[in-house]
Scaffold this active site. Structure first.
Site, PDB file in Angstrom:
ATOM      1  N   CYS A  34       0.747  -1.318   0.012  1.00  0.00           N
ATOM      2  CA  CYS A  34      -0.026  -0.037  -0.023  1.00  0.00           C
ATOM      3  C   CYS A  34       0.789   1.189  -0.016  1.00  0.00           C
ATOM      4  CB  CYS A  34      -0.794  -0.029   1.428  1.00  0.00           C
ATOM      5  SG  CYS A  34      -2.042  -1.280   1.212  1.00  0.00           S
ATOM      6  N   CYS A 103      -5.611   6.400   4.410  1.00  0.00           N
ATOM      7  CA  CYS A 103      -4.579   5.551   3.888  1.00  0.00           C
ATOM      8  C   CYS A 103      -3.066   6.137   4.536  1.00  0.00           C
ATOM      9  CB  CYS A 103      -4.302   5.694   2.031  1.00  0.00           C
ATOM     10  SG  CYS A 103      -3.732   7.564   1.595  1.00  0.00           S
TER      11      CYS A 103
END
Lengths: 127, 399
Positions: A34, A103
């Site tokens: 990620c 995120c």
């Protein structure tokens, strides 16, 4: 997308960067796929966070939130530190772009993981 | 406050409009403002101005003026090609072939059509970003109506074998669209020699104004009208002409064509940059293929560091670049181009794209060679995933 001045300041000169060989607790969150990994090290004395360091792989927001979390947590009792959350961190940085709220705002989670790691170790010692 | 000048190295994103272009455009805002379609005295002449611009552009890319259609830019031209051909050929078939590294202006219209029943084949690419013409040939079916492959990739700069693909599509009677947004005005483009049926271009990539571009449509190519309305552009693309923009684009392409020789200088500056960086930064990989990239292109990945962080730190040193990390693509995924050339996501997040242009000098490159390794070192020190002492050398993945 624009970062606040405060985010850019913490990004340019982050506080408490580093590792600890003798940490009492270590917390790691995120994953490299990620693009964000955060690791927080704590030293605990009399139930307070005596020292704290972080290492972060990630974007501007990831590094700035890590820096801010370590500032907020330093000197706090473990229970107080557990109340620091993503929203506090973002607010203290004068806000984060919406796309970054999820995120790249994992630093509070890393702090909690470090505290939990410490408590688990303590419990094991007390056995 | 840092007073040093800004070093702009993001020319694949856009470029400053050439002052000569601005000067050419200025009369067409307030003074010669009239609609080219009018007949009264002050309006006379603007239609001729538009046609002169069309001729200038046609001459540069070696097309016929009647094959140049003015649009609002690369995205519109790409949309027109994909959707316009799909609609015009519906009876023949509903299959389109494209590549995994196309710009979103091609991939998204394909996605739009897919949801409406079209079949889309997305071809993979080599580790240097090349589409294999043999793959195109294999993918063509009886119901294939369009092949769309870009001339050069906007992230890594790879130049595709367009003429070879065109031979195949021509033989099979399939329309071939080529997104030439990154090449027209940057490298010599002879549209007839390339053999494509359609091409897209955008003025601001070659130091022209933003918001204007063109579509090349070879005579006899069946494509549905995109903008319906008045009869402009031979009835195929309605809308009052953007006269200042079109004038500016023609001036820009003329100037760019005269400066194509600057490409060799930009290629050697990009090589100088690569050599300078690779000498002082371990565990770094080059994505722009040496010898087959656009002039001035250098896309790299730096292990153990995230792209946006490098971009922001370079900005702090006055250097403007872009990155293909998730943070800069505006999604959770890193660049689809870097994934398509085989980079794992965790590596693709660490990409930086330098695209040099006209105003860049050796001094600029030296500044980056001096500052960037320090930035990488600081960020790596902060990174929990970069452990040079554990390395046996080389990158931890096959490429």
């Amino acid at each position: 997308m624009q970062y606040s001045k405060k985010v850019l300041e913490h990004f340019a000169e982050p506080h408490n960067v580093g590792t600890m060989d003798d940490a009492d607790g270590v917390g790691e969150v995120g994953n490299a796929v990620c693009g964000d990994v955060m690791r927080i090290f704590i030293k605990v004395k009399d139930d307070r966070i005596d020292d704290i360091k972080f290492q972060t792989l990630g974007c501007g927001a990831a590094i700035a939130t890590s820096s801010m979390v370590t500032d907020l947590a330093k000197g706090k009792t473990l229970d107080e530190a557990m109340t620091i959350n993503r929203d506090n961190v973002a607010t203290q940085l004068d806000g984060l772009p919406p796309v970054k709220m999820h995120c790249s705002n994992l630093a509070a989670d890393a702090l909690h993981a470090a505290i939990e790691d410490y408590r688990k170790k303590q419990a094991a010692k007390a056995g | 406050m840092d007073t040093r000048k800004t070093i702009y190295m993001d020319h694949a994103a856009t470029a400053a409009t050439d002052p000569e272009v601005v000067e050419a455009m200025l009369p067409y805002f307030a003074e010669k403002f009239t609609n080219p379609a009018t007949l009264y005295t002050p309006g006379r002449g603007n239609d001729e101005v538009i046609e002169a611009a069309r001729e200038t552009i046609a001459k540069v890319i070696k097309a016929d003026p009647g094959e140049i259609y003015f649009t609002s830019g690369g995205t519109e031209s790409d949309n027109w090609a994909v959707k316009g051909v799909a609609l015009a050929s519906e009876k023949k078939g509903r299959h389109i072939i494209t590549s995994a590294i196309e710009h979103h202006a091609v991939l998204e219209p394909c996605e739009f059509l897919k949801k409406r029943g079209w079949d889309i084949t997305v071809l993979g690419v080599s580790d240097t970003g090349l589409v294999d013409p043999a793959d195109v040939e294999k993918a063509i079916r009886n119901d294939t109506v369009l092949v769309s492959v870009m001339h050069a990739n906007n992230e890594i700069g790879t130049i595709e074998p367009i003429a070879d693909i065109a031979k195949i599509t021509r033989a099979k009677g399939v329309i071939f669209h080529c997104d030439a947004v990154q090449t027209i005005g940057k490298i010599p483009v002879d549209i007839k020699a390339l053999g494509v049926d359609m091409a897209s271009a955008s003025a601001h990539k070659f130091y022209g104004p933003k918001g204007v571009g063109f579509a090349y449509i070879r005579k006899g190519t069946r494509v549905e009208t995109f903008n319906h309305g008045g009869g402009q552009e031979a009835g195929r693309r309605a809308g009052t002409h953007n006269v200042p923009g079109i004038v500016g684009m023609a001036k820009a392409i003329e100037l760019a064509d005269a400066r194509l020789g600057d490409g060799a200088r930009l290629t050697s500056l990009a090589e100088m940059l690569w050599k300078g960086l690779v000498n002082s930064i371990p565990d770094m990989l080059r994505n722009s293929p040496q010898g087959n990239s656009l002039p001035g292109f250098l896309n790299i990945v730096v292990e153990g560091v995230e792209g946006e962080a490098m971009l922001l730190r370079l900005d702090g040193k006055g250097v403007c670049v872009s990155s293909g990390s998730a943070c800069t693509t505006g999604s959770l995924e890193p660049s689809h181009v870097l994934l398509a050339i085989g980079l794992p996501a965790e590596v693709a997040h660490g990409s930086v794209r330098f695209t040099l242009g006209r105003e860049n000098t050796e001094e600029d490159v030296k500044h980056v060679i001096k500052e960037f390794p320090k930035i990488v070192a600081v960020l790596r020190q902060m990174s929990p995933t970069y452990k040079p002492d554990c390395r046996k050398g080389g990158l931890p993945y096959a490429i």
